[in-house]
Design a protein around this motif. Structure first.
Motif, PDB file in Angstrom:
ATOM      1  N   THR A   1     -25.335  43.566 -48.920  1.00 25.12           N
ATOM      2  CA  THR A   1     -26.510  44.115 -49.597  1.00 25.12           C
ATOM      3  C   THR A   1     -27.494  44.768 -48.623  1.00 25.12           C
ATOM      4  O   THR A   1     -28.363  45.548 -49.036  1.00 25.12           O
ATOM      5  CB  THR A   1     -27.248  43.020 -50.383  1.00 25.12           C
ATOM      6  N   PHE A   2     -27.365  44.462 -47.343  1.00 26.51           N
ATOM      7  CA  PHE A   2     -28.295  45.030 -46.362  1.00 26.51           C
ATOM      8  C   PHE A   2     -28.174  46.554 -46.273  1.00 26.51           C
ATOM      9  O   PHE A   2     -29.106  47.221 -45.820  1.00 26.51           O
ATOM     10  CB  PHE A   2     -28.054  44.429 -44.982  1.00 26.51           C
TER      11      PHE A   2
ATOM     12  N   PRO B   1     -37.366  50.667 -45.299  1.00 30.54           N
ATOM     13  CA  PRO B   1     -38.481  50.214 -44.465  1.00 30.54           C
ATOM     14  C   PRO B   1     -39.423  49.252 -45.185  1.00 30.54           C
ATOM     15  O   PRO B   1     -40.168  48.516 -44.517  1.00 30.54           O
ATOM     16  CB  PRO B   1     -39.189  51.529 -44.101  1.00 30.54           C
ATOM     17  N   ASP B   2     -39.373  49.216 -46.515  1.00 32.47           N
ATOM     18  CA  ASP B   2     -40.213  48.279 -47.266  1.00 32.47           C
ATOM     19  C   ASP B   2     -39.665  46.856 -47.254  1.00 32.47           C
ATOM     20  O   ASP B   2     -40.418  45.892 -47.434  1.00 32.47           O
ATOM     21  CB  ASP B   2     -40.357  48.739 -48.721  1.00 32.47           C
ATOM     22  N   THR B   3     -38.374  46.710 -47.077  1.00 32.05           N
ATOM     23  CA  THR B   3     -37.746  45.386 -47.143  1.00 32.05           C
ATOM     24  C   THR B   3     -37.294  44.859 -45.782  1.00 32.05           C
ATOM     25  O   THR B   3     -36.842  43.718 -45.684  1.00 32.05           O
ATOM     26  CB  THR B   3     -36.508  45.436 -48.070  1.00 32.05           C
TER      27      THR B   3
ATOM     28  N   GLN C   1     -38.902  51.933 -39.801  1.00 32.74           N
ATOM     29  CA  GLN C   1     -37.711  52.721 -40.099  1.00 32.74           C
ATOM     30  C   GLN C   1     -36.670  52.564 -39.007  1.00 32.74           C
ATOM     31  O   GLN C   1     -35.475  52.446 -39.292  1.00 32.74           O
ATOM     32  CB  GLN C   1     -38.061  54.209 -40.271  1.00 32.74           C
ATOM     33  N   MET C   2     -37.116  52.528 -37.758  1.00 32.40           N
ATOM     34  CA  MET C   2     -36.162  52.357 -36.671  1.00 32.40           C
ATOM     35  C   MET C   2     -35.479  50.995 -36.759  1.00 32.40           C
ATOM     36  O   MET C   2     -34.260  50.886 -36.647  1.00 32.40           O
ATOM     37  CB  MET C   2     -36.864  52.520 -35.324  1.00 32.40           C
ATOM     38  N   PHE C   3     -36.258  49.936 -36.996  1.00 31.75           N
ATOM     39  CA  PHE C   3     -35.658  48.603 -37.074  1.00 31.75           C
ATOM     40  C   PHE C   3     -34.824  48.451 -38.341  1.00 31.75           C
ATOM     41  O   PHE C   3     -33.865  47.671 -38.365  1.00 31.75           O
ATOM     42  CB  PHE C   3     -36.729  47.527 -36.977  1.00 31.75           C
ATOM     43  N   ASN C   4     -35.153  49.198 -39.388  1.00 33.08           N
ATOM     44  CA  ASN C   4     -34.320  49.142 -40.592  1.00 33.08           C
ATOM     45  C   ASN C   4     -32.919  49.668 -40.324  1.00 33.08           C
ATOM     46  O   ASN C   4     -31.958  49.244 -40.970  1.00 33.08           O
ATOM     47  CB  ASN C   4     -34.964  49.935 -41.735  1.00 33.08           C
TER      48      ASN C   4
END
Length: 450
Positions: free
Chosen positions: A186-187, A192-194, A214-217
């Protein structure tokens, strides 16, 4: 094992290796913190489009105001560091040995790489996004110019390359190589919101540390895993599973069992491939002794004698005793980057560099996308990056993830399907688009059969 000795010699001779950093984000700040502590390294300059960010990174890294210069002449003379907005000015600065490109922007990375070639600078490319898009082409251009193009030590691809090189230099056939991550299917839909809930860190902590959502997402939604494994496949001439990364759950104690060939019960598609293991079981339970932050290589005993040595010296193996693994539980990101800088400048060697075009990463819709929507690239709300064999990617006409930013769709794309190149209007004069086309012409003919 000689880098520290060679750096000390350069320091004692008053000829430190001079390095310029482009991009003052988290990775760059971590490098600055250690470069200041390393004899024989001189950070000549930092380039960032936001000078405030550059000054903040230098301050975080321990550079006091008296260690900052007004320009490159003063920086060379006094051993201080200059800050500029224009990366081209930094690359062109007299006396610069090595450039560290840490912007994370594929197009910017390509422009900066080619500027390095023009000015005779070695490049340590933290920008693995640019490497996945057209790294083989860039590496060849550096080699032809007598320069080093290198993956960044401290980032996982370069450390994986080191493990692969170790195994092969020992005469041990490499069965699989890769890294760990936190993964559930599901990832892939994360935005970026989750991201912070899935990543396992408080939003306030992330924002205070300057972590870009966004980068870490892109780490959580699987994109960064695909990009990094493309870099490893292309640097180590390893295969890519046809259906993409499987992310099998696996502890460090089970690497030799899980990451072995399918004909002996392993989870690989074939021997000699990249793969990423998950720190979570498929039901979300955490795995004991996981490899979330680490890297690994699995290898085989090529003879009965070697198999006996595995047993005699306590290696953890599969039940047959044939397959074993070496792993490293952590990677230190920018804190280790100086290894690449020193290796390029003092040995003339990269810490990993692409030589083939085995793996590619394509943009896959996170939801039903409609004509007229604008793609927001890696780690965003629209697409995630799936690793594919390069020949399959080219044959399908899929859009590389490195080009999937700022483009408007001309047709609907269903959730879970790769975005076709035909669904966007590519600007053929854009440097990234042009470099990618050139790379495909130069390297795709090598991909004849698996």
């Amino acid at each position: 094992m000689n880098l520290y000795r060679m750096l000390r010699q350069r320091a004692q001779a008053g000829r430190p290796v001079t390095v310029g950093l482009i991009g003052a984000g988290k990775f760059g700040t971590m490098f600055l913190a250690q470069a200041r502590q390393t004899p024989g390294l001189h950070v000549l300059g930092v380039a960032d489009t936001n000078p405030k960010s550059a000054h903040g990174a230098l301050s975080e890294g321990g550079f006091t105001p008296d260690r900052l210069a007004d320009g490159f002449d003063a920086a060379r003379r006094d051993g201080t560091t200059a800050v500029v907005e224009d990366a081209d000015r930094l690359i062109a600065a007299d006396g610069l040995d090595v450039v560290v490109e840490a912007t994370g922007n594929p197009a910017a990375g390509i422009r900066h790489a080619r500027a390095c070639v023009a000015h005779g600078r070695h490049l340590v490319n933290v920008n693995v996004e640019a490497d996945a898009l057209c790294g083989p082409l860039l590496a060849r251009e550096f080699s032809q110019a007598g320069l080093v193009y290198s993956l960044a030590y401290g980032d996982q691809p370069a450390i994986i390359c080191e493990l692969v090189d170790w195994a092969r230099a020992c005469g041990l056939p490499v069965i699989a190589a890769g890294k760990g991550t936190k993964y559930l299917e599901t990832f892939h839909l994360s935005t970026p919101d989750t991201v912070w809930d899935l990543y396992g860190i408080a939003r306030e902590t992330a924002e205070r540390a300057g972590m870009n959502a966004q980068m870490f997402n892109s780490f959580i939604d699987g994109t960064k895993s695909g990009i990094e494994m493309a870099a490893v496949a292309n640097a180590c001439d390893l295969g890519v599973p046809p259906d993409g990364l499987a992310f099998p759950p696996c502890s460090v104690d089970d690497l030799a069992h899980v990451l072995r060939p399918p004909e002996v019960g392993g989870r690989l598609h074939h021997a000699g491939q990249v793969e990423v293991v998950s720190s979570l079981e498929r039901d979300g339970r955490p795995i004991d002794r996981d490899l979330r932050w680490g890297v690994y290589v699995t290898f085989a005993a090529p003879s009965n004698y070697t198999r006996a040595c595995f047993r005699e010296y306590g290696l953890v193996t599969d039940v047959s005793g044939t397959y074993s693994a070496l792993y490293r539980p952590y990677h230190l990101i920018g804190l280790e980057l100086g290894i690449s800088v020193a290796s390029a400048a003092l040995r003339g060697e990269p810490t990993g560099a692409p030589e083939t075009f085995r793996g590619d990463v394509v943009a896959v819709a996170k939801r039903d996308l409609k004509a007229g929507e604008r793609l927001d690239g890696e780690g965003g709300y629209c697409v995630w990056g799936r690793l594919m064999p390069a020949e399959d990617s080219l044959a399908s006409g899929a859009l590389p993830i490195g080009l999937a930013h700022g483009l408007t769709l001309t047709q609907d794309v269903p959730q879970g399907t790769a975005v076709p190149r035909a669904a966007v209007q590519l600007d053929l004069t854009d440097c990234a688009v042009a470099a990618r086309a050139e790379m495909e012409r130069a390297f795709a003919p090598q991909q004849v059969a698996r």
